[in-house]
Motif scaffolding. Structure first.
Motif: not given
Length: 220
Positions: A79-81, A88-93
């Motif tokens: 559920d948490w994935l 994490l993808l938003f932070i990287a972007a």
């Protein structure tokens, strides 16, 4: 020493030292130099749009696979994935686009530089404000609707900020992207939880990737 009034055919002086024959030549030179300046200081549109486009495709794609329409599970993921992956993808972007956008700002000064800095802070402050609001409202809702509140609200804010940015930078393409994002978000909200992730991830993320390609071609 040759004078500026006569230039021999073999002179290696740059084009700007050659007298301009008429106003049309002067205007053409000004436009050419303006275009060169824009290419030198403008960030690469691919680095500004593609990180977010792929983050939406992958992040919302995981949400759709785990929390599909009607609670259907297409992929048995923890559920948490999806939420962790999306964050994490938003932070990287954000790091990628922040670095790409800050490099031209360091080479410029004046109103445009200040406008870019203020616009960047507007994104951070707005998203933080919405996060605080939704964190108070989401516990009162069922999980599917809470997820729709978070996703729909953040995407709506993204579309609005894109359109506001188009007014600042006089960029019609940025307005089109903001309007497209808003329309996609509305369609996803109307379709409901699960479908929203699929629609926003595919059409919204895909729209950003296309915007990066078009912006790069226009800049070249």
């Amino acid at each position: 020493m040759p004078s500026h009034d006569s230039v021999s055919p073999d002179d290696d002086s740059p084009d700007e030292d050659i007298p301009l024959g008429n106003p049309a030549d002067a205007l053409a030179l000004i436009e050419r130099e303006r275009a060169n300046l824009v290419r030198d200081i403008a960030p690469d549109p691919r680095l500004m749009y593609w990180p977010w486009g792929f983050a939406w495709l992958l992040g919302f794609g995981l949400f759709f696979l785990r929390f599909g329409p009607g609670g259907r599970v297409y992929a048995d993921l923890p559920d948490w994935l999806p939420i962790i992956a999306l964050m994490l993808l938003f932070i990287a972007a954000g790091v990628t686009t922040g670095f790409a956008g800050s490099r031209p700002l360091r080479r410029t000064s004046g109103p445009s530089s200040r406008a870019g800095l203020i616009y960047g802070w507007s994104w951070s402050i707005s998203f933080f404000s919405f996060s605080v609001l939704f964190s108070r409202l989401a516990p009162e809702l069922p999980d599917p609707k809470a997820g729709l509140l978070w996703a729909g609200g953040m995407v709506a804010l993204t579309g609005a900020l894109h359109m506001a940015g188009s007014a600042i930078w006089q960029d019609r393409q940025l307005f089109v992207l903001g309007a497209w994002t808003s329309a996609v978000n509305i369609a996803g909200i109307v379709a409901g939880p699960g479908w929203h992730s699929l629609i926003v991830g595919g059409l919204g993320g895909g729209g950003m990737i296309v915007a990066g390609i078009l912006g790069w071609r226009r800049l070249r």
